[in-house]
Enzyme design. Structure first.
Site, mmCIF file in Angstrom:
data_model
loop_
_atom_site.group_PDB
_atom_site.id
_atom_site.type_symbol
_atom_site.label_atom_id
_atom_site.label_comp_id
_atom_site.label_asym_id
_atom_site.label_seq_id
_atom_site.Cartn_x
_atom_site.Cartn_y
_atom_site.Cartn_z
ATOM 1 N N ASP A 17 -4.824 3.491 -1.985
ATOM 2 C CA ASP A 17 -5.909 3.853 -1.073
ATOM 3 C C ASP A 17 -6.409 5.261 -1.353
ATOM 4 O O ASP A 17 -5.703 6.238 -1.106
ATOM 5 C CB ASP A 17 -5.397 3.818 0.375
ATOM 6 C CG ASP A 17 -5.176 2.403 0.870
ATOM 7 O OD1 ASP A 17 -6.127 1.608 0.814
ATOM 8 O OD2 ASP A 17 -4.046 2.089 1.318
ATOM 9 N N SER B 132 0.835 -1.204 0.000
ATOM 10 C CA SER B 132 0.000 0.000 0.000
ATOM 11 C C SER B 132 0.869 1.253 0.000
ATOM 12 O O SER B 132 1.600 1.528 0.959
ATOM 13 C CB SER B 132 -0.895 0.018 1.244
ATOM 14 O OG SER B 132 -1.444 1.316 1.385
ATOM 15 N N HIS C 222 -1.203 -1.454 -4.145
ATOM 16 C CA HIS C 222 -2.463 -1.096 -3.481
ATOM 17 C C HIS C 222 -2.544 0.418 -3.331
ATOM 18 O O HIS C 222 -1.642 1.056 -2.802
ATOM 19 C CB HIS C 222 -2.518 -1.772 -2.113
ATOM 20 C CG HIS C 222 -3.828 -1.639 -1.405
ATOM 21 N ND1 HIS C 222 -4.924 -2.427 -1.683
ATOM 22 C CD2 HIS C 222 -4.219 -0.804 -0.423
ATOM 23 C CE1 HIS C 222 -5.927 -2.097 -0.895
ATOM 24 N NE2 HIS C 222 -5.536 -1.100 -0.116
ATOM 25 N N MET D 179 -12.093 4.255 -0.542
ATOM 26 C CA MET D 179 -12.779 4.551 0.727
ATOM 27 C C MET D 179 -13.522 5.861 0.513
ATOM 28 O O MET D 179 -13.142 6.925 1.013
ATOM 29 C CB MET D 179 -11.751 4.630 1.864
ATOM 30 C CG MET D 179 -11.282 3.241 2.299
ATOM 31 S SD MET D 179 -9.751 3.281 3.222
ATOM 32 C CE MET D 179 -8.598 3.319 1.862
ATOM 33 N N HIS E 10 -8.339 0.820 -3.926
ATOM 34 C CA HIS E 10 -9.280 0.655 -2.813
ATOM 35 C C HIS E 10 -9.952 1.998 -2.549
ATOM 36 O O HIS E 10 -9.317 2.910 -2.040
ATOM 37 C CB HIS E 10 -8.472 0.158 -1.596
ATOM 38 C CG HIS E 10 -9.253 0.020 -0.335
ATOM 39 N ND1 HIS E 10 -8.648 -0.096 0.901
ATOM 40 C CD2 HIS E 10 -10.590 -0.015 -0.094
ATOM 41 C CE1 HIS E 10 -9.561 -0.211 1.832
ATOM 42 N NE2 HIS E 10 -10.753 -0.152 1.267
ATOM 43 N N MET F 82 -11.401 -5.581 5.921
ATOM 44 C CA MET F 82 -10.601 -4.602 6.663
ATOM 45 C C MET F 82 -10.237 -5.236 7.995
ATOM 46 O O MET F 82 -11.109 -5.690 8.733
ATOM 47 C CB MET F 82 -11.402 -3.315 6.913
ATOM 48 C CG MET F 82 -11.596 -2.404 5.724
ATOM 49 S SD MET F 82 -10.092 -1.833 4.865
ATOM 50 C CE MET F 82 -9.044 -1.263 6.189
ATOM 51 N N ASP G 72 -6.495 -6.255 4.773
ATOM 52 C CA ASP G 72 -5.939 -4.904 4.685
ATOM 53 C C ASP G 72 -5.942 -4.228 6.047
ATOM 54 O O ASP G 72 -6.999 -3.956 6.615
ATOM 55 C CB ASP G 72 -6.785 -4.096 3.682
ATOM 56 C CG ASP G 72 -6.222 -2.711 3.408
ATOM 57 O OD1 ASP G 72 -5.108 -2.416 3.866
ATOM 58 O OD2 ASP G 72 -6.911 -1.915 2.721
ATOM 59 N N GLY G 73 -4.724 -3.971 6.551
ATOM 60 C CA GLY G 73 -4.588 -3.229 7.799
ATOM 61 C C GLY G 73 -3.838 -4.006 8.854
ATOM 62 O O GLY G 73 -4.248 -5.096 9.249
ATOM 63 N N GLY G 74 -2.690 -3.475 9.256
ATOM 64 C CA GLY G 74 -1.938 -4.056 10.369
ATOM 65 C C GLY G 74 -1.284 -5.390 10.075
ATOM 66 O O GLY G 74 -0.965 -6.149 10.995
ATOM 67 N N MET H 8 -9.037 8.058 -0.282
ATOM 68 C CA MET H 8 -9.922 8.438 0.845
ATOM 69 C C MET H 8 -10.527 9.799 0.583
ATOM 70 O O MET H 8 -9.836 10.719 0.153
ATOM 71 C CB MET H 8 -9.101 8.521 2.130
ATOM 72 C CG MET H 8 -8.378 7.250 2.468
ATOM 73 S SD MET H 8 -7.413 7.475 3.959
ATOM 74 C CE MET H 8 -6.652 5.861 4.071
ATOM 75 N N PHE I 277 -6.584 5.056 8.067
ATOM 76 C CA PHE I 277 -5.191 5.398 8.380
ATOM 77 C C PHE I 277 -4.315 4.162 8.259
ATOM 78 O O PHE I 277 -4.751 3.061 8.581
ATOM 79 C CB PHE I 277 -5.077 5.963 9.808
ATOM 80 C CG PHE I 277 -5.928 7.174 10.024
ATOM 81 C CD1 PHE I 277 -5.494 8.440 9.612
ATOM 82 C CD2 PHE I 277 -7.195 7.057 10.585
ATOM 83 C CE1 PHE I 277 -6.308 9.560 9.760
ATOM 84 C CE2 PHE I 277 -8.020 8.171 10.747
ATOM 85 C CZ PHE I 277 -7.574 9.419 10.341
ATOM 86 N N GLY I 278 -3.074 4.374 7.852
ATOM 87 C CA GLY I 278 -2.091 3.294 7.846
ATOM 88 C C GLY I 278 -1.496 3.150 9.242
ATOM 89 O O GLY I 278 -1.753 3.968 10.129
HETATM 90 C C1 DX5 Z 1 -6.300 1.769 5.682
HETATM 91 C C2 DX5 Z 1 -5.871 1.403 4.283
HETATM 92 C C3 DX5 Z 1 -4.754 0.437 4.245
HETATM 93 C C4 DX5 Z 1 -3.463 0.940 4.845
HETATM 94 C C5 DX5 Z 1 -2.704 -0.246 5.367
HETATM 95 O O1 DX5 Z 1 -7.497 2.441 5.676
HETATM 96 O O2 DX5 Z 1 -6.940 0.812 3.565
HETATM 97 O O3 DX5 Z 1 -4.516 -0.053 2.916
HETATM 98 O O4 DX5 Z 1 -2.658 1.641 3.933
HETATM 99 O O5 DX5 Z 1 -1.580 0.201 6.034
HETATM 100 P P1 DX5 Z 1 -0.813 -0.690 7.107
HETATM 101 O O6 DX5 Z 1 -0.359 -1.916 6.401
HETATM 102 O O7 DX5 Z 1 0.291 0.196 7.543
HETATM 103 O O8 DX5 Z 1 -1.811 -1.004 8.206
HETATM 104 ZN ZN ZN Z 2 -6.498 -0.235 1.580
#
Ligand code: DX5
Ligand code: ZN
Length: 219
Positions: A34, A7, A32, A67, A65, A136, A174-176, A36, A142-143
């Protein structure tokens, strides 16, 4: 079958093209992206002009993606600026079935994303139309957040549900996602892995190669 989708939200935007090339060369499968809108999620990231300008940096699949609230409004434009997969949130659409068919009519793949609190049962009447389901594993926006532990069971349940319906749909998480929990989500049934901070923080080549080596254990 297993795909890594770094991402770029976690990239250094002053070096975006260079960092994308680095993860591409190291073996990333998708990129990926994102988007937003500040309405569906609190934050605003970037949109079409950025995607268009990095489209020539790599031939890899652009996994976009959205959002974004009512994403139907923008599908054609994202296809025109280079998206290969468009994932929309079930919670953001007035009519998810027609939104998915709109994506497919544009000739790209369609993904459906679910927030952590959205039950799998909401997928019932649209699941078969999707090429990919994105779960998710943090709250979107947020990353760099921590993986929500209850996601593991949700991944398992989704894989069972798809199999019960004779579907081999991709499950994206996706996420963490980190080097520590990657095997756990693969064991649960995920096969498309988004990783932001754990690819772009530190050595991008080594991080990308680490995830790819783990995939080899599962091949
Ligand atoms: C969060 C995004 C993710 C994000 C993941 O809303 O959709 O794609 O960039 O970042 P990490 O891998 O750092 O959690
Ligand atoms: Zn994403």
């Amino acid at each position: 079958m297993y795909k890594l989708s770094p991402s770029i939200l976690a990239a250094d935007f002053a070096k975006l093209g260079v960092q994308m090339e680095e993860t591409d060369r190291a073996g990333a499968d998708y990129i990926h992206i994102d988007v937003m809108d500040g309405v569906f999620v609190p934050s605003i990231s970037f949109g079409m002009p950025v995607i268009r300008s990095v489209r020539n940096v790599t031939k890899k699949i652009f996994d976009v993606h959205l959002m974004v609230e009512n994403p139907e409004r923008y599908i054609r434009e994202f296809v025109e600026c280079g998206a290969d997969i468009i994932t929309i949130h079930l919670e953001a659409c007035r009519d998810i079935v027609s939104a998915v068919s709109q994506i497919k009519k544009c000739g790209v793949k369609a993904g459906i994303a679910l927030n952590p609190g959205t039950p799998l049962s909401n997928l019932k009447y649209v699941m078969a139309q999707a090429d990919m389901i994105l779960l998710m594993t943090v709250s979107p926006g947020f990353g760099g957040q921590k993986y929500i532990e209850s996601s593991t069971e949700k991944i398992q349940k989704l894989r069972e549900l798809l199999e019960k319906n004779g579907l081999q749909t991709d499950i994206q998480v996706d996420g963490g996602i980190t080097k520590e929990n990657i095997r756990m989500v693969l064991n649960a049934g995920a096969n498309v892995i988004v990783a932001g901070s754990s690819v772009f923080n530190g050595n991008i080549t080594e991080n990308t190669q680490y995830f790819k080596r783990v995939f080899e254990e599962y091949a």
